[in-house]
Design an enzyme around this catalytic site. Structure first.
Site, PDB file in Angstrom:
ATOM      1  N   ASP A 179     -58.097 -96.490 -65.629  1.00 17.39           N
ATOM      2  CA  ASP A 179     -58.908 -94.609 -65.232  1.00 17.39           C
ATOM      3  C   ASP A 179     -58.506 -94.612 -67.009  1.00 17.39           C
ATOM      4  O   ASP A 179     -59.977 -93.333 -67.294  1.00 17.39           O
ATOM      5  CB  ASP A 179     -57.676 -93.879 -64.735  1.00 17.39           C
TER       6      ASP A 179
ATOM      7  N   GLU B  91     -61.341 -99.090 -60.925  1.00 19.47           N
ATOM      8  CA  GLU B  91     -60.157 -98.333 -62.257  1.00 19.47           C
ATOM      9  C   GLU B  91     -59.095 -99.700 -62.163  1.00 19.47           C
ATOM     10  O   GLU B  91     -59.294 -99.925 -63.435  1.00 19.47           O
ATOM     11  CB  GLU B  91     -59.443 -97.466 -62.091  1.00 19.47           C
TER      12      GLU B  91
END
Length: 1484
Positions: free
Chosen positions: A1298, A1395
């Site tokens: 992320d 992610e």
């Protein structure tokens, strides 16, 4: 319907007739609700007073029937014992209940009938794991505590509340205080307290005995003594039987007989049960493995493999349960119910099989599903659904016939059944049969079942919410029939009912008594359904005998012996508690330990599709019962496995023993706090030795630290050269025109015979900087050092320089003679220069010139015309003395010339002056002057277009003007001086600030200019054919110009040529990336939740503000628009102390200080003027101080990071972060594997999973081949996939990915969209990295096909999402944003794997950002190359749709908001979520 037998019709009509005779009406009142009105308005009944008086003197269990007013007795006791603790903050009264609804019900009763401060606590509005300060405050502030039993046990065991701090404990429904119920554990802790410190115990119950069916005096006495032993009390009831029977609910009891279902109808299920039993008859007694309450397969990756034919006893039990449920439904409801059950179970079993880890169990589930499908096909495949709808049992037909009888007289009925599935199906049946039976069309049925989500608090809370809503509608008459399981028998406030139906017979005495208590109306019926050959009648007869025996034996009982009580509790204390502190400290007992381990697992990160639970693995079980147990915690826990150190006598003890060991280990590694609770770390405990100073934290009444609402006043920064004037460095202020307005004279020091100089204390920054005006265009200002040791020995000359300095500021800033005064000690001096030498002649002339004190002398006629060329004149006749520069001498005009634009009927100039100013002009032949007014308070930093239109200039009469001793060319320089000094001061401050952080090589300060759009040029210089942020990590450093630092200190509100916002975006993203990477590498034991908490703290506005505050950054911030006469430093002037004191005392807003009125030496307030002005500022001195929001200070830190990145890459940015002492961990080596234990077996298992899951195909999609395949396995392991225990789940990698994704996406759009405003840039970034976008990317590349999970709900959610995408759906609400009742739940796991894959590649490539960017571009290239419409902030969209839209926080303790927009109301978790819901609904 089939023809029914009539032999019981007489009974039903008898009931009907009695109701008609009583003029039946539904009542909302009942005897049990008696305390709902004020106690002072109630008169206690005689038996209530009798029991109250007895209870005052000893521990007792009050036994009274339902509806007899036990609550009133409790309230009387609360009032009595409340008097004894009046004024004490230590002793408390505690009212303990068994269910959540009872907490609210009894709390309301106590609040209505007493004046005590009363708190209520149950698992859904509070948590025993809440922070200590909150509990201390709650317990301290309340005298009475209404609490669920489990919460009270937690408070006592975890040292939040001590038994000795209570003086009265009332236990409602105290018959539960047996076994391992929380009430039992409360009494265990009670008996361990010293006798003198124990509180009074009062139990309330209507039913002492739980399970006895047949009368047996010996067993009943044993149960009675058992309860008395546990409660350290004696059973007690009233001697006034006559009075109490008036108020006891005694409905008329009726038994309705029905014919049994033929055995032929259930033969298929009997055969299936026999088949399962014979196939697995040997599983009984085999070892079981528990996952919380479930089995776990032993062929998990990372664990020893076992035979694929292994089926555990619990597996067999679960299959048998499914078949028995269908059989039971067939017996009770008939073919219609059987068909519904089969359809549901066939699909349900199939889904379970798909998610099953154990291949053998998966095969058996598929076989069972197929067997049920065969039964379905044989019975129903050829049947028309319409023919099946009437195929019900005789039992159901009798039920429908009973319900028909109440059509005329009203119905408030509860139908009790045993099973949850039976309740739902019977409800469905009543709904479906209504259209076909006229006499049943009045029915409005509903159903209520208990929560079946022991581990999922959110689902349990949702179940309770639905239950409460159903009962509320039942109370209001919207429903008149509720089909319920035993959940409504006790503990829930049920409306008054006139009919209670036991569709299934009561399972025990307690069930019989409690359900009967729901029939509180008069008259009311208690109806039992019994098969013709059943024994329901015998059971009821038995229950009545038990009841009569209890009534006769609850008098004059002997109190249990203290030693016997202690010995009783010691019997089930075979394992000592874990108590690391003293006797009054927190502890974990063998009873509470399993719940604590479950709670700990629930605190670990998990999504809606995962229930994390402990795995209990039993080993070496022997026929004698000797057992060892190992505990496997979720892989996200730092403690992953605990092995038992000794055997126990049975499985239960073995589980509790290993759980106690686990608690000790968790405590030792600080996963449990000092209260032995799994509470997330407080912010101050996240980083050892780091604490935000108390001085930086808000005081009472202020907003939160770091917030936009908290605005603080800071002294403005003043560079060292401009204060403490002692040394003498002489500088020439050089001003050169670069862009000129042709209609305006040159503003240039080189074209002026006299220019300005500056005497200062130390060296100043000589870097050029521009000033802008729509009148004169653009000029560039530089400083030239003329002398480094200029001596001023002549006091007279010094006095004249001070006079010149004073005049300059009086003219340029508009000094108020009334408000301001000239200081004796000056920070710097302004002086006139002529050919770089002091212009002494001008100093002499100025010494007698006072622009603020002009008399009215006539200008002499002898002044030559050329004296007015480039002259400065001051008309003395004006009310406000203003300064003009002469732009032209008008020889063709005289005072007698015609007056222009004569709207006021002035004939000539002379006539104008006479009528307007009452001035007579003496010389009618003099020429006139064309002049330009010089405004004050100029702000010259923001570039503006040159004003091309020439406005008419005023004409002045020389005779009426005073001639200044200096030229206009010097005046223009004087008017620029406040802006010059302001910019020079902050540039010097920026240089000084940079010098504290960086070495001299990293700084530029001498003669080198810097463009305002320097970031654009730097981006072009850095960029190659790669991602901008990736390029930053290999760039060469450049020196930092003070203007670059100033760029990061200038807020948008300053209205300058630049601001922090684009730099802030870049710095924010890098900070998130750096913290994410460093925290990930720092500790492999920190799970994703702890990592997120730590990162959130590091990047929070609160932390950034506090560190900036420590380093004095707020005083450097340029937060307000510079206006020379309102906010400039008054070099040499100050507000008179007496007036400043008055302004501060009267709290006059800063923006009003310049215009205040002064009369007789006092400030005269315009109070209403600024109180009603919502834009007014706080009170402070605007010339020396400024007000800055904490959020702005934090933003400046991020912008400074951005400057460091653009000029020196990550190294310089990290150096700055170290300088502000942000506790970012040092970078550690990247892991070379994701394996928890690196051994040959684990490596082989990785390879096996890689091949089985076809991960090589995924690598082709990514166009990247992993060097270490375990990273890829981890990146694709969902938390629900418990089979993989050689790596953790993807959560930590998702956290890392992320941060990396956000950083690289920010770099891309930051460099590609240079002209985008910051708001649009932020919206674009949010769009590209949000869950929805990433989920669509995952689906586009079929990444979900490689996700390893074992969750049917997740699979269903993914399938739904894919279907919605294909159907063209564009807006979604995510499962972590709203309750499932509000929107379709969409799986965040899809965005998570994007992610986590990025995080995996980051580790595998050892942080090669360009490699990662290539993968990102491969996955998202179409989005990144074809950005058209940018979805922008949904909250802004709502306000654009309806400017009156209003967000209201539903509860201060939650994040739930209510939005009112366009006349409609929406509810959601968070402003953005509720805004998205509203937008979606309003558009459709």
């Amino acid at each position: 319907m089939r023809q029914r037998s009539c032999r019981w019709y007489g009974l039903l009509y008898e009931i009907q007739e009695k109701m008609a005779q009583s003029n039946y009406t539904t009542s909302e009142d009942s005897a049990e609700e008696q305390p709902a009105v004020k106690v002072k308005e109630l008169v206690p009944r005689s038996y209530q007073l009798e029991l109250y008086e007895k209870a005052k003197g000893k521990n007792c269990i009050i036994v009274l029937g339902t509806g007899t007013g036990k609550t009133l007795i409790a309230i009387l006791l609360i009032k009595e014992f409340g008097k004894r603790i009046y004024g004490s903050v230590h002793k408390k009264i505690v009212y303990v209940v068994n269910t959540v609804p009872l907490v609210h019900q009894q709390h309301e009763a106590i609040c209505k009938n007493t004046d005590f401060k009363t708190g209520k606590y149950e698992g859904f509005i509070c948590d025993a794991l809440s922070d200590e300060e909150w509990w201390e405050k709650e317990i301290y502030n309340n005298q009475v505590i209404v609490i669920s039993a489990q919460i009270l046990v937690d408070l006592i065991l975890h040292a939040r509340l001590r038994i000795r701090d209570i003086n009265l404990i009332i236990m409602d429904e105290c018959h539960h205080a047996t076994g391992k119920h929380p009430m039992h554990e409360i009494m265990r802790e009670y008996i361990q307290e010293e006798k003198d410190n124990r509180p009074r115990i009062i139990g309330l119950t209507s039913c002492i005995i739980h399970n006895l069916k047949k009368i047996n005096c010996k067993n009943i006495d044993k149960e009675m003594k058992h309860l008395e032993m546990v409660m350290d009390s004696t059973l007690m009831t009233t001697t006034d039987k006559v009075s109490v029977e008036k108020y006891t609910t005694m409905p008329e009891e009726k038994i309705i007989k029905y014919s049994n279902t033929s055995n032929e109808n259930v033969q298929d299920y009997d055969n299936l049960l026999k088949e399962i039993g014979s196939k697995y008859r040997d599983t009984k007694g085999e070892s079981e493995n528990d996952i919380g309450q479930k089995d776990v397969s032993e062929n998990d990756i990372g664990q020893k493999d076992v035979s694929e034919n292994y089926i555990g006893q619990k597996d067999v039990s679960d299959m048998n349960k499914i078949v028995r449920n269908i059989k039971n439904i067939c017996i009770n409801l008939g073919p219609w119910g059987e068909m519904q059950a089969l359809v549901y179970e066939i699909e349900n079993i199939k889904e379970k099989a798909e998610m099953e880890d154990n291949p053998a169990m998966a095969r058996e589930l598929n076989n069972l599903s197929e067997s049920l499908r065969i039964i379905y096909n044989e019975k129903f495949e050829d049947n028309d659904n319409n023919n099946t709808k009437f195929l019900v049992t005789d039992k159901v037909n009798h039920l429908l016939e009973v319900l028909k009888l109440y059509r005329t007289y009203g119905l408030h009925c509860i139908i009790f059944v045993e099973q949850r599935c039976m309740a739902k199906l019977l409800y469905d049946l009543l709904q479906k049969v209504k259209p076909y039976e006229n006499k049943l069309d009045y029915l409005n049925p509903a159903y209520v079942v208990g929560s079946n989500h022991s581990l999922d608090i959110k689902l349990a809370q949702l179940e309770l919410k639905k239950q409460t809503e159903t009962l509320d509608k039942f109370r209001k008459g919207k429903f008149n029939v509720i089909v319920s399981t035993s959940v409504l028998e006790e503990g829930i406030d049920v409306p008054v009912c006139n009919v209670i139906i036991r569709f299934d017979p009561p399972s025990n005495f307690r069930s019989y008594v409690q359900a009967r208590g729901r029939a509180r109306d008069t008259p009311s019926q208690y109806v039992f359904f019994a098969s013709k050959d059943g024994k329901v009648g015998d059971d009821i007869s038995s229950y009545k005998k038990i009841e009569n025996y209890l009534k006769s034996n609850c008098h004059d009982r002997k109190h249990p012996n203290e030693e016997d009580i202690r010995n009783y509790f010691k019997r089930d204390e075979s394992l000592p508690p874990y108590a690391p502190y003293d006797a009054l400290g927190a502890k974990v007992t063998m009873v509470s330990v399993l719940g604590l381990i479950n709670k700990y697992c629930q605190t670990l990160p998990q999504d809606k599709f995962t229930e994390l639970a402990p795995f209990y693995k039993f080993i070496n079980c022997t026929s004698s019962g000797v057992t060892w147990c190992n505990l496997l915690l979720p892989v996200s826990s730092p403690l992953k496995e605990v092995k038992s150190d000794e055997s126990q006598g049975n499985k239960d003890l073995a589980k509790r023993h290993v759980a106690l060991i686990a608690c000790q280990k968790l405590h030792e590694i600080h996963e449990l706090n000092s209260n032995l609770l799994p509470i997330p770390l407080r912010d101050e405990d996240l980083f050892q030795g780091f604490k935000i100073p108390d001085e930086a934290l808000p005081k009472e009444g202020q907003g939160k630290a770091g917030s936009r609402k908290r605005r603080q006043v800071y002294e403005k920064g003043l560079c060292s050269a401009y204060k403490d004037f002692s040394s003498r460095l002489l500088y020439s202020i050089c001003i050169e025109h670069t862009e000129r307005n042709l209609n305006f004279p040159f503003v240039s020091s080189s074209n002026s015979s006299t220019h300005l100089g500056l005497l200062v204390n130390g060296p100043i920054c000589k870097s050029p900087f521009p000033l802008h005006s729509n009148k004169f265009g653009k000029v560039v200002v530089t400083f030239k050092c003329l002398s480094e040791n200029y001596k001023l020995d002549n006091l007279k000359i010094l006095e004249r320089i001070e006079n010149f300095h004073k005049m300059v500021f009086e003219i340029s800033v508009g000094i108020s003679a009334n408000l301001h005064e000239f200081k004796e000690k000056l920070p710097l001096l302004i002086l006139p220069l002529k050919k770089n030498n002091v212009d002494f002649e001008l100093l002499k002339k100025v010494s007698v010139f006072h622009p603020l004190k002009l008399e009215r002398p006539r200008c002499p006629k002898c002044i030559p015309k050329d004296k007015f060329s480039d002259a400065v004149v001051i008309p003395w006749y004006r009310f406000r003395q203003e300064i003009f520069v002469v732009t032209s001498i008008l020889d063709n005009l005289t005072p007698c010339s015609d007056f222009p634009e004569n709207e006021d009927n002035y004939k000539t100039y002379k006539d104008y002056y006479k009528k307007k100013y009452d001035i007579e002009i003496y010389d009618d032949n003099q020429f006139l002057l064309e002049a330009e007014h010089i405004p004050k308070g100029l702000s010259l930093f923001e570039p503006v277009p040159i004003k091309s239109k020439v406005s008419r200039k005023p004409h002045l009469v020389p005779e009426l003007c005073k001639l200044a001793p200096f030229k206009a060319s010097l005046l223009w320089q004087i008017m620029l001086l406040p802006s010059i000094l302001h910019r020079s001061n902050i540039l010097n401050l920026c240089h000084e600030f940079g010098s504290q952080i960086f070495d001299s090589i990293s700084l530029i300060h001498d003669k080198i200019s810097c463009f305002y759009d320097w970031p654009k040029f730097q981006i072009e210089k850095i960029m190659a054919c790669q991602n901008f942020c990736a390029a930053l990590h290999c760039m060469e450093s450049i020196p930092i110009h003070p203007l670059m630092i100033l760029n990061a200190l200038t807020l948008k509100s300053a209205c300058d040529a630049f601001d922090i916002e684009r730099l802030e975006i870049l710095g924010d993203s890098f900070l998130k990336f750096l913290c994410g990477e460093r925290l990930f590498l720092e500790s492999s034991s920190d799970h994703e939740g702890k990592l997120t908490q730590k990162r959130s703290f590091l990047v929070s506005n609160k932390t950034l503000y506090a560190q900036a505050w420590l380093r004095g950054i707020p005083k450097l911030i340029q937060g307000t628009k510079f206006v020379a006469d309102e906010s400039s430093f008054l070099y040499g002037f100050q507000i008179k102390p007496m007036y400043e004191e008055q302004l501060l005392e009267q709290k006059v807003p800063a923006n009003r200080w310049r215009t205040v009125k002064i009369q007789d030496g006092k400030i005269v307030q315009d109070t209403m003027g600024y109180i009603n002005d919502k834009k007014h500022e706080d009170c402070y001195n605007p010339w020396t101080h400024q007000q800055i929001a904490d959020k702005s200070t934090a933003d400046v830190v991020e912008a400074l990071i951005g400057v460091c990145l653009l000029t020196g890459g990550p190294k310089r940015a990290i150096k700055f972060l170290e300088w502000i002492h942000l506790p970012i961990p040092e970078k550690k080596m990247m892991p070379h594997t994701a394996l928890i234990q690196e051994d040959p077996q684990s490596i082989a298992n990785v390879k096996k999973m890689y091949e089985e899951s076809s991960f090589h195909q995924l690598e082709k999609i990514l166009q990247y081949q992993f060097k270490e395949q375990s990273f890829l396995l981890q990146a694709l392991t969902h938390p629900s996939y418990k089979k993989n225990r050689i790596t953790e789940s993807y959560q930590r990698l998702e956290f890392l990915g992320d941060a990396v994704l956000d950083y690289l996406i920010t770099g891309h759009i930051y460099s590609k969209f240079e002209n985008y405003p910051p708001g649009k840039l932020t919206d674009l970034r949010c769009h590209l990295v949000n869950n929805e976008t990433l989920a669509k990317v995952a689906v586009k590349h079929n990444l979900q096909e490689y996700l390893l999970h074992k969750s049917t709900s997740l699979k269903s959610a993914i399938d739904t999402f894919i279907k919605l995408i294909k159907s063209g759906e564009t807006e979604f609400i995510w499962e972590n944003e709203v309750d499932e009742v509000q929107a379709i739940e969409l799986p965040k796991a899809l965005s998570d794997i994007v992610e986590s894959l990025i995080g995996a590649v980051y580790l595998d490539s050892e942080g090669e950002l360009q490699v990662i960017w290539d993968i990102i571009f491969n996955l998202m290239g179409d989005l990144l190359d074809n950005i058209k419409d940018i979805p922008y902030n949904c909250v802004r969209q709502v306000h654009e749709m309806d400017p009156a839209a209003k967000f209201t926080r539903t509860n201060q303790d939650s994040n739930e908001y209510t939005l009112t927009v366009c006349g409609k109301t929406f509810v959601g978790k968070g402003k953005k979520t509720v805004a998205r819901i509203a937008i979606k609904c309003l558009r459709t």
